[in-house]
Scaffold this motif. Structure first.
Motif, PDB file in Angstrom:
ATOM      1  N   ARG A 264      31.353  19.899  47.705  1.00 46.24           N
ATOM      2  CA  ARG A 264      30.889  19.434  46.208  1.00 46.24           C
ATOM      3  C   ARG A 264      31.140  20.427  45.118  1.00 46.24           C
ATOM      4  O   ARG A 264      30.971  19.689  43.952  1.00 46.24           O
ATOM      5  CB  ARG A 264      29.679  18.659  46.200  1.00 46.24           C
ATOM      6  CG  ARG A 264      29.517  17.311  47.050  1.00 46.24           C
ATOM      7  CD  ARG A 264      28.118  16.751  47.014  1.00 46.24           C
ATOM      8  NE  ARG A 264      28.180  15.473  47.769  1.00 46.24           N
ATOM      9  CZ  ARG A 264      27.542  15.468  48.908  1.00 46.24           C
ATOM     10  NH1 ARG A 264      27.083  16.729  49.444  1.00 46.24           N
ATOM     11  NH2 ARG A 264      27.265  14.206  49.714  1.00 46.24           N
ATOM     12  N   ILE A 265      31.495  21.677  45.290  1.00 44.62           N
ATOM     13  CA  ILE A 265      31.324  22.581  44.418  1.00 44.62           C
ATOM     14  C   ILE A 265      32.999  22.921  44.244  1.00 44.62           C
ATOM     15  O   ILE A 265      33.433  23.456  44.676  1.00 44.62           O
ATOM     16  CB  ILE A 265      30.887  23.926  44.943  1.00 44.62           C
ATOM     17  CG1 ILE A 265      29.260  23.568  45.078  1.00 44.62           C
ATOM     18  CG2 ILE A 265      30.740  24.906  43.634  1.00 44.62           C
ATOM     19  CD1 ILE A 265      28.357  22.860  44.333  1.00 44.62           C
ATOM     20  N   THR A 266      33.554  22.476  43.043  1.00 44.52           N
ATOM     21  CA  THR A 266      34.985  22.713  42.650  1.00 44.52           C
ATOM     22  C   THR A 266      35.101  23.338  41.252  1.00 44.52           C
ATOM     23  O   THR A 266      34.088  23.384  40.506  1.00 44.52           O
ATOM     24  CB  THR A 266      35.608  21.390  42.811  1.00 44.52           C
ATOM     25  OG1 THR A 266      35.452  20.532  41.836  1.00 44.52           O
ATOM     26  CG2 THR A 266      35.535  20.903  44.032  1.00 44.52           C
ATOM     27  N   GLY A 267      36.455  23.551  40.935  1.00 44.59           N
ATOM     28  CA  GLY A 267      36.665  24.132  39.657  1.00 44.59           C
ATOM     29  C   GLY A 267      36.018  23.133  38.593  1.00 44.59           C
ATOM     30  O   GLY A 267      35.566  23.591  37.457  1.00 44.59           O
ATOM     31  N   ASP A 268      36.028  21.643  38.708  1.00 45.08           N
ATOM     32  CA  ASP A 268      35.386  20.774  37.667  1.00 45.08           C
ATOM     33  C   ASP A 268      33.934  21.111  37.230  1.00 45.08           C
ATOM     34  O   ASP A 268      33.438  20.686  36.481  1.00 45.08           O
ATOM     35  CB  ASP A 268      35.531  19.471  38.429  1.00 45.08           C
ATOM     36  CG  ASP A 268      37.036  18.981  38.272  1.00 45.08           C
ATOM     37  OD1 ASP A 268      37.820  19.386  37.690  1.00 45.08           O
ATOM     38  OD2 ASP A 268      37.319  18.079  39.140  1.00 45.08           O
ATOM     39  N   SER A 343      43.672  40.740  35.078  1.00 48.58           N
ATOM     40  CA  SER A 343      43.904  39.376  36.014  1.00 48.58           C
ATOM     41  C   SER A 343      42.547  38.767  36.110  1.00 48.58           C
ATOM     42  O   SER A 343      42.747  37.613  36.125  1.00 48.58           O
ATOM     43  CB  SER A 343      44.181  39.943  37.662  1.00 48.58           C
ATOM     44  OG  SER A 343      43.114  40.811  38.111  1.00 48.58           O
ATOM     45  N   ALA A 344      41.639  39.139  35.808  1.00 50.47           N
ATOM     46  CA  ALA A 344      40.211  38.643  35.625  1.00 50.47           C
ATOM     47  C   ALA A 344      40.320  37.646  34.626  1.00 50.47           C
ATOM     48  O   ALA A 344      39.679  36.482  34.500  1.00 50.47           O
ATOM     49  CB  ALA A 344      39.161  39.540  35.788  1.00 50.47           C
ATOM     50  N   ARG A 345      40.733  38.247  33.331  1.00 49.63           N
ATOM     51  CA  ARG A 345      40.968  37.438  32.083  1.00 49.63           C
ATOM     52  C   ARG A 345      41.973  36.355  32.293  1.00 49.63           C
ATOM     53  O   ARG A 345      41.679  35.116  31.862  1.00 49.63           O
ATOM     54  CB  ARG A 345      41.341  38.480  30.933  1.00 49.63           C
ATOM     55  CG  ARG A 345      40.016  39.414  30.266  1.00 49.63           C
ATOM     56  CD  ARG A 345      40.622  39.966  29.127  1.00 49.63           C
ATOM     57  NE  ARG A 345      41.680  40.838  29.068  1.00 49.63           N
ATOM     58  CZ  ARG A 345      41.699  41.887  29.285  1.00 49.63           C
ATOM     59  NH1 ARG A 345      40.519  42.650  29.469  1.00 49.63           N
ATOM     60  NH2 ARG A 345      42.568  42.884  29.438  1.00 49.63           N
ATOM     61  N   ASP A 346      43.075  36.630  32.905  1.00 45.64           N
ATOM     62  CA  ASP A 346      43.841  35.623  33.287  1.00 45.64           C
ATOM     63  C   ASP A 346      43.358  34.334  33.946  1.00 45.64           C
ATOM     64  O   ASP A 346      43.631  33.043  33.770  1.00 45.64           O
ATOM     65  CB  ASP A 346      45.246  36.093  33.779  1.00 45.64           C
ATOM     66  CG  ASP A 346      45.969  37.052  32.779  1.00 45.64           C
ATOM     67  OD1 ASP A 346      45.667  37.033  31.724  1.00 45.64           O
ATOM     68  OD2 ASP A 346      46.895  37.536  33.366  1.00 45.64           O
ATOM     69  N   LEU A 347      42.552  34.931  34.868  1.00 46.83           N
ATOM     70  CA  LEU A 347      41.953  33.714  36.073  1.00 46.83           C
ATOM     71  C   LEU A 347      40.955  33.193  35.290  1.00 46.83           C
ATOM     72  O   LEU A 347      40.882  32.048  35.434  1.00 46.83           O
ATOM     73  CB  LEU A 347      41.361  34.528  37.139  1.00 46.83           C
ATOM     74  CG  LEU A 347      40.896  33.507  38.311  1.00 46.83           C
ATOM     75  CD1 LEU A 347      41.599  32.405  38.592  1.00 46.83           C
ATOM     76  CD2 LEU A 347      40.238  34.189  39.545  1.00 46.83           C
ATOM     77  N   SER A 348      40.285  33.704  34.296  1.00 49.88           N
ATOM     78  CA  SER A 348      39.036  33.103  33.536  1.00 49.88           C
ATOM     79  C   SER A 348      39.730  31.955  32.631  1.00 49.88           C
ATOM     80  O   SER A 348      39.235  30.810  32.318  1.00 49.88           O
ATOM     81  CB  SER A 348      38.236  33.807  32.848  1.00 49.88           C
ATOM     82  OG  SER A 348      39.050  34.614  31.960  1.00 49.88           O
ATOM     83  N   LEU A 349      41.000  32.350  32.138  1.00 51.21           N
ATOM     84  CA  LEU A 349      41.690  31.461  31.287  1.00 51.21           C
ATOM     85  C   LEU A 349      42.092  30.277  31.824  1.00 51.21           C
ATOM     86  O   LEU A 349      41.992  29.134  31.321  1.00 51.21           O
ATOM     87  CB  LEU A 349      42.609  32.276  30.638  1.00 51.21           C
ATOM     88  CG  LEU A 349      43.862  31.467  29.888  1.00 51.21           C
ATOM     89  CD1 LEU A 349      43.112  30.755  28.470  1.00 51.21           C
ATOM     90  CD2 LEU A 349      45.013  32.152  29.211  1.00 51.21           C
ATOM     91  N   LEU A 350      42.650  30.489  33.016  1.00 48.43           N
ATOM     92  CA  LEU A 350      43.040  29.279  33.857  1.00 48.43           C
ATOM     93  C   LEU A 350      42.083  28.351  34.356  1.00 48.43           C
ATOM     94  O   LEU A 350      42.269  27.197  34.111  1.00 48.43           O
ATOM     95  CB  LEU A 350      43.776  29.720  34.990  1.00 48.43           C
ATOM     96  CG  LEU A 350      45.292  30.370  35.019  1.00 48.43           C
ATOM     97  CD1 LEU A 350      45.959  30.918  36.111  1.00 48.43           C
ATOM     98  CD2 LEU A 350      46.178  29.479  34.255  1.00 48.43           C
ATOM     99  N   LEU A 351      40.666  28.948  34.589  1.00 50.74           N
ATOM    100  CA  LEU A 351      39.656  28.193  35.091  1.00 50.74           C
ATOM    101  C   LEU A 351      39.152  27.224  34.154  1.00 50.74           C
ATOM    102  O   LEU A 351      38.708  26.263  34.181  1.00 50.74           O
ATOM    103  CB  LEU A 351      38.688  29.101  35.824  1.00 50.74           C
ATOM    104  CG  LEU A 351      39.121  29.760  36.961  1.00 50.74           C
ATOM    105  CD1 LEU A 351      38.069  30.723  37.570  1.00 50.74           C
ATOM    106  CD2 LEU A 351      39.481  28.890  38.085  1.00 50.74           C
TER     107      LEU A 351
END
Length: 542
Positions: A264-268, A343-351
């Motif tokens: 039940r824990i997703t990116g949403d 890469s951490a900043r890029d991933l946080s942007l996508l999330l």
């Protein structure tokens, strides 16, 4: 018709002055614009065909969404049967030929399972009476129950997927909202993406290709610790019911783990994420915080599974699988996976932008050279100048110096007000938009022509100058409104039916119609009344 109160004069002059102030920033340098008040810093945005950039046509993979919907339905069926007090026994529940097939052990089990499975079929839109259901449940045989997604739900999923994909792409590619993207549905399963002024096309494509589907899964420790089960899962993908195999990401090395599929824990669940330094020293992490509901669920999950592992899965790859040392009840934490700060900043942007609901495939890609836009702007300026000069000369020759000058002043004001309106609304100007402006230049004097011809006719009939002008404006009003309303209907239709450049043409045409009526019927009448009161001519020079 020729009397203007002081308040009306102030309102008309104020509207013209406001339009001039809004249009001026388009001819100022960036430094000058920055010194002006915020509302007067806006300029007309240039479209892809004028300043260059990227043009892409993306196709949405709806088949993956429908497949996932079937998997979700299968999971829901297993859950509702598992929670039932008088639990029916199943032989299997599996996805079968675009449907979900549930085979029960006995007829009695099927009798018990049928109402449970039917209860999962809900109205697509609960707010509407008589809304179609999400699924169709059919008892094929005494023991077999087949569940299929209804056509209405498939159409609903399609529209939702397209709209969500557009929203996610907008946040990913233009997180600050200053690129004036064009993102619009194209047909049933395609999205048009235009990025004016784009410099790094590869970066845009990389952001499109990343789904950024994040989820947290408990590890099946028994099977993941079994080399034979893990080997079979790695080679064939076959795992036990309710489980799934995911490989490690490239940064984590070879191999993978068998995880519990249900989560039940997703990116949403993410409220916010950001890249930052690792609290223990070297490297970087992605900090995250959950919304209230998911923070509570995450706290329960970690509290019940202390000293067990949970895996963080991104786009079906495990980026980390740490041990749960204690309950995580604060609703926040960090993900470590061999990230660099970039890469951490890029991933946080996508999330933060959200996960794409479906895979997008680039089916058409073009890069527009900015030099083409410069040539188009130059050609548009030349065409506009020639058209404006030709119309001005025609009006002087046809209606004399006085009335020709009034018409030309109204025309010049019309162009200024169009530029001001486009700047105020932040409209994007394209080549068809330039065509709409040039067309407006020709159409803008139509109202003046109708009025002046009526005035000339009344003068030939022997009326005094005041009566001739009064009658000319009064009797010309109806045909002017009729002509412009019909053109406005066409512009509005083009806007709602068309897309991209066609909409740009419709916007400039609609704004031009409104401004031409204002300048010809109101502003030009004010100029005429002012001249008439000042000169009080015995005859009209028309």
């Amino acid at each position: 018709m020729l009397f203007f109160s002081r308040s009306k004069i102030l309102m008309i002059c104020g509207a013209v002055l406001l339009g001039l102030l809004l249009a001026i920033p388009n001819v100022l340098s960036e430094e000058r614009r920055d010194s002006m008040p915020g509302a007067f810093q806006r300029t007309i945005n240039l479209g892809l065909d004028l300043q260059g950039g990227a043009h892409m046509l993306l196709e949405v993979d709806l088949s993956s969404i429908l497949s996932q919907a079937l998997v979700n339905e299968r999971t829901a069926i297993n859950d509702v049967i598992r929670r039932a007090e008088d639990r029916p026994r199943t032989e299997f529940v599996r996805v079968d030929d675009g449907t979900v097939l549930a085979r029960m052990r006995t007829v009695e089990d099927a009798d018990k399972a049928l109402p449970l499975i039917q209860s999962l079929s809900q109205p697509i839109d609960p707010t509407q009476i008589g809304s179609a259901k999400t699924t169709r449940v059919v008892r094929e045989t005494e023991k077999n129950i087949r569940v299929s997604i209804t056509d209405e739900n498939i159409e609903f999923i399609r529209k939702q997927t397209i709209q969500k994909s557009i929203g996610v792409l907008g946040r990913r590619i233009d997180p600050n909202g200053n690129l004036e993207l064009i993102l619009a549905p194209e047909g049933d399963r395609r999205i048009l993406l235009q990025v004016p002024g784009a410099q790094n096309i590869d970066e845009i494509k990389e952001r499109i290709n990343q789904s950024a589907n994040l989820s947290f899964h408990l590890v099946n420790e028994k099977d993941s610790g079994n080399e034979q089960a893990l080997s079979v899962a790695m080679e064939t993908g076959r795992v036990g019911a309710g489980d799934v195999y995911y490989p490690y990401s490239a940064e984590q090395g070879r191999g993978g783990l068998i995880l519990q599929e249900r989560t039940r824990i997703t990116g949403d669940c993410l409220k916010n994420s950001s890249g930052g330094p690792h609290p223990d020293g070297a490297g970087a992490v992605v900090n995250f915080s959950f919304n209230v509901a998911c923070a509570t669920e995450f706290g329960r999950m970690t509290a019940r599974n202390i000293n067990k592992r949970f895996a963080v899965v991104l786009d079906k790859e495990i980026i980390t699988a740490p041990n749960i040392r204690s309950a995580i009840t604060g609703g926040s934490g960090y993900i470590e996976g061999g990230f660099t700060m970039e890469s951490a900043r890029d991933l946080s942007l996508l999330l933060n932008a959200g996960a794409l609901p479906a895979k997008l495939t680039i089916v058409e890609e073009r890069t527009v050279d900015p030099s083409l836009g410069a040539d188009s702007i130059r050609a548009g300026k030349v065409a506009s100048g020639i058209g404006l000069l030709g119309v001005a000369i025609f009006m002087w020759l046809s209606y004399g110096l006085r009335f020709g000058t009034i018409a030309n002043m109204a025309l010049a004001t019309n162009i200024i007000l169009i530029a001001g309106a486009l700047s105020l609304f932040g409209s994007t100007l394209t080549l068809p938009g330039i065509a709409g402006i040039i067309l407006t230049i020709g159409m803008a004097v139509d109202a003046n022509v109708l009025i002046f011809e009526r005035i000339r006719e009344e003068t030939f009939n022997g009326k005094t100058p005041i009566n001739a002008i009064e009658t000319g404006y009064k009797r010309s009003m109806a045909p002017i409104l009729d002509a412009n309303i019909t053109t406005m209907i066409a512009a509005v239709t083009l806007y709602f039916v068309g897309s991209g450049p066609v909409r740009g043409f419709a916007v400039t045409l609609a704004i031009g119609i409104v401004m031409s009526v204002f300048t010809a019927v109101i502003f030009a009448r004010l100029l005429t009344a002012t001249w008439l009161r000042g000169k009080r001519p015995k005859t009209l020079p028309i």
